[in-house]
Design a protein around this motif. Sequence first.
Motif, PDB file in Angstrom:
ATOM      1  N   VAL A 327     -28.166  97.499  42.102  1.00 51.44           N
ATOM      2  CA  VAL A 327     -26.938  97.508  41.294  1.00 51.44           C
ATOM      3  C   VAL A 327     -26.866  96.250  40.439  1.00 51.44           C
ATOM      4  O   VAL A 327     -26.453  96.296  39.262  1.00 51.44           O
ATOM      5  CB  VAL A 327     -25.704  97.633  42.202  1.00 51.44           C
ATOM      6  CG1 VAL A 327     -24.418  97.498  41.386  1.00 51.44           C
ATOM      7  CG2 VAL A 327     -25.721  98.974  42.930  1.00 51.44           C
ATOM      8  N   ALA A 328     -27.262  95.107  40.999  1.00 53.47           N
ATOM      9  CA  ALA A 328     -27.240  93.864  40.228  1.00 53.47           C
ATOM     10  C   ALA A 328     -28.206  93.922  39.048  1.00 53.47           C
ATOM     11  O   ALA A 328     -27.855  93.556  37.923  1.00 53.47           O
ATOM     12  CB  ALA A 328     -27.597  92.689  41.140  1.00 53.47           C
ATOM     13  N   LEU A 329     -29.420  94.394  39.291  1.00 52.28           N
ATOM     14  CA  LEU A 329     -30.395  94.495  38.208  1.00 52.28           C
ATOM     15  C   LEU A 329     -29.949  95.493  37.148  1.00 52.28           C
ATOM     16  O   LEU A 329     -30.097  95.243  35.940  1.00 52.28           O
ATOM     17  CB  LEU A 329     -31.759  94.903  38.774  1.00 52.28           C
ATOM     18  CG  LEU A 329     -32.553  93.810  39.489  1.00 52.28           C
ATOM     19  CD1 LEU A 329     -33.782  94.392  40.168  1.00 52.28           C
ATOM     20  CD2 LEU A 329     -32.971  92.723  38.507  1.00 52.28           C
ATOM     21  N   GLY A 334     -28.145  96.846  32.056  1.00 52.82           N
ATOM     22  CA  GLY A 334     -27.360  97.900  31.419  1.00 52.82           C
ATOM     23  C   GLY A 334     -26.209  97.414  30.572  1.00 52.82           C
ATOM     24  O   GLY A 334     -25.981  97.930  29.465  1.00 52.82           O
ATOM     25  N   VAL A 335     -25.458  96.426  31.058  1.00 53.64           N
ATOM     26  CA  VAL A 335     -24.286  95.974  30.312  1.00 53.64           C
ATOM     27  C   VAL A 335     -24.669  95.350  28.967  1.00 53.64           C
ATOM     28  O   VAL A 335     -24.105  95.718  27.925  1.00 53.64           O
ATOM     29  CB  VAL A 335     -23.433  95.014  31.165  1.00 53.64           C
ATOM     30  CG1 VAL A 335     -22.310  94.400  30.327  1.00 53.64           C
ATOM     31  CG2 VAL A 335     -22.845  95.755  32.363  1.00 53.64           C
ATOM     32  N   LEU A 388     -33.718 101.963  38.197  1.00 54.28           N
ATOM     33  CA  LEU A 388     -33.806 102.991  37.158  1.00 54.28           C
ATOM     34  C   LEU A 388     -32.783 104.094  37.376  1.00 54.28           C
ATOM     35  O   LEU A 388     -32.174 104.596  36.425  1.00 54.28           O
ATOM     36  CB  LEU A 388     -35.220 103.576  37.125  1.00 54.28           C
ATOM     37  CG  LEU A 388     -36.330 102.631  36.651  1.00 54.28           C
ATOM     38  CD1 LEU A 388     -37.697 103.295  36.786  1.00 54.28           C
ATOM     39  CD2 LEU A 388     -36.092 102.201  35.209  1.00 54.28           C
ATOM     40  N   TYR A 389     -32.566 104.470  38.635  1.00 53.77           N
ATOM     41  CA  TYR A 389     -31.574 105.504  38.927  1.00 53.77           C
ATOM     42  C   TYR A 389     -30.144 104.989  38.703  1.00 53.77           C
ATOM     43  O   TYR A 389     -29.252 105.757  38.345  1.00 53.77           O
ATOM     44  CB  TYR A 389     -31.716 105.996  40.362  1.00 53.77           C
ATOM     45  CG  TYR A 389     -32.907 106.904  40.589  1.00 53.77           C
ATOM     46  CD1 TYR A 389     -33.107 108.016  39.781  1.00 53.77           C
ATOM     47  CD2 TYR A 389     -33.831 106.656  41.590  1.00 53.77           C
ATOM     48  CE1 TYR A 389     -34.188 108.861  39.977  1.00 53.77           C
ATOM     49  CE2 TYR A 389     -34.919 107.492  41.796  1.00 53.77           C
ATOM     50  CZ  TYR A 389     -35.098 108.592  40.981  1.00 53.77           C
ATOM     51  OH  TYR A 389     -36.175 109.422  41.174  1.00 53.77           O
ATOM     52  N   ALA A 390     -29.923 103.686  38.942  1.00 49.45           N
ATOM     53  CA  ALA A 390     -28.569 103.132  38.802  1.00 49.45           C
ATOM     54  C   ALA A 390     -28.203 102.836  37.353  1.00 49.45           C
ATOM     55  O   ALA A 390     -27.026 102.612  37.041  1.00 49.45           O
ATOM     56  CB  ALA A 390     -28.455 101.852  39.631  1.00 49.45           C
ATOM     57  N   LEU A 391     -29.175 102.831  36.459  1.00 45.75           N
ATOM     58  CA  LEU A 391     -28.908 102.477  35.065  1.00 45.75           C
ATOM     59  C   LEU A 391     -27.948 103.440  34.380  1.00 45.75           C
ATOM     60  O   LEU A 391     -27.088 103.017  33.593  1.00 45.75           O
ATOM     61  CB  LEU A 391     -30.228 102.430  34.277  1.00 45.75           C
ATOM     62  CG  LEU A 391     -30.892 101.069  34.097  1.00 45.75           C
ATOM     63  CD1 LEU A 391     -32.186 101.207  33.331  1.00 45.75           C
ATOM     64  CD2 LEU A 391     -29.956 100.097  33.391  1.00 45.75           C
ATOM     65  N   LEU A 392     -28.092 104.731  34.638  1.00 44.96           N
ATOM     66  CA  LEU A 392     -27.290 105.721  33.903  1.00 44.96           C
ATOM     67  C   LEU A 392     -25.785 105.526  34.104  1.00 44.96           C
ATOM     68  O   LEU A 392     -25.051 105.415  33.108  1.00 44.96           O
ATOM     69  CB  LEU A 392     -27.702 107.136  34.276  1.00 44.96           C
ATOM     70  CG  LEU A 392     -26.923 108.251  33.548  1.00 44.96           C
ATOM     71  CD1 LEU A 392     -27.142 108.166  32.053  1.00 44.96           C
ATOM     72  CD2 LEU A 392     -27.322 109.630  34.077  1.00 44.96           C
TER      73      LEU A 392
END
Length: 509
Positions: A327-329, A334-335, A388-392
């Motif tokens: 989540v941190a990465l 992402g932001v 990669l999954y958390a990016l969306l």
Amino acid sequence: MMLLRRLRPLLLLLVCAALTGAPGAWAAEPLRIGSKRFTESYILAEVIAQTVRADDPGAEVEIRQGLGNTAIVHAALKAGSIDVYPEYLGTIEREILGHATTGAPLEQLQAELRPLGLAIGVPLGFNNGYALAMRSAQARELGLTALSQLKGQPALKLGLSNEFLGRADGWPGLMTRYALPQTPTGLDHGLAYRALADAQIDVTDVYTTDAQIAALDLTVLADDGRFFPRYDAVLLYRIDLPQRHPRAWAALQTLRGRIDETAMIAMNAQAEVKRQPFDAIAREFLAKRGTTSGSAEPVESGLWTRLTGPDLGRLTGQHLALVLGAVALATLVGVPLAVALHPWPRWREALLAVCALLQTVPSLAMLALLIWAMNRIGPVPALVALTLYALLPVLRNCTVGLSEVPEGLTTAAKALGLTRGQVLRSVQLPLALPVMLAGLRTAASLSVGTATMAAFIGAGGYGERIVTGLALNDQTLLLAGALPAAALALLFEGVFGLMAWTLAKSRGA
């Protein structure tokens, strides 16, 4: 960007926690032992580890259990992620060296493995071959005793392990040799026994040392066409292992020829029928042979005992490290991307489409691709996959939050002379924060569930219990892994819910 500056130290701390909290991140050259994802391999990995520790109690030994099928464990060995694991000569010839037939001299196999940096050693003393088995009552009813007779029984339902379906020495070759007409269904090896006992399937593949053959009263069909090769158990190791760990290598020589088929079947039965832990089984076996002192005490196997087992703290730390790190990465990447592409709708939509496409890739396939790309197993490829999954959700919610800021407010801010950066820091990000927080909440919940798959590549976490439970068809152990993961997901929901309530309350005030 003030918000990002404030969050950056926390996010970096979470990433560091993920990398340092993951298993073996900074270990100084331990002996790394791997295993495949079936009962016997788990037990043998423990036997190897305890043999080394008995000779040298101070030895640093790391066991990476349940890494998956032959391809994954072999890749881990070549990459140096593990140093040794129990393997079988038939598998080495067919699956690793690609021989069309088996029975090559050991010297030839050693010569072919040498360019790969690998070698064979320490024959353990038993053969564990493939076979097909069915319920004895049904076999008697149909008069079946041999594989060749399956040709005349096209209605039989075959449920075969996924690895067996893809191996050259598995279903493809077997079907050709015996001209079998059936179309099998792929199943996990451990679950196949339950399906066979419940008459959901009629035939499955077995290992000849499986304890369930006797426990479920199964008939092993004779290989009258002599298709299956011998699968003598050996150690497959990195060729520099004797030099890097000479004392451990000397200790492993004491296992040469010391495990016969009867002993292996008995150990498998302790795991699959009596539900004994793998380390206790190995300890008892070695104690009977004078390698260790004492024997295994009976172990309670109730749900509460499994839930609160001594590995709970370690697994919780590993699972938290993977989730928080991912989540941190995802937030760190992402932001800023969402902010940078917000004025460019086409690029923004293209990036969201790519992230959405990544969500469709099955997690095991993603992990396998990352192992191949990074040439390693463990927490690092698992962390990349989870990121990669958390990016969306992070990207999408940040984009939506920025888009929902009224245009009149940004226009007014610019009219007052604020620069674009000042508008972003003082107007857009604060107003978008609740929606962005919801994206982090979704990313955390998704990561908790997906992180259980990381155990398939030796990254630990609650998935370690789930993977082992699948291998043993042990529902209690499955629950002991699934329930803490569910509790962790609820904990994250509560934390993010509290944060959202606090934010809303502060705005209302």
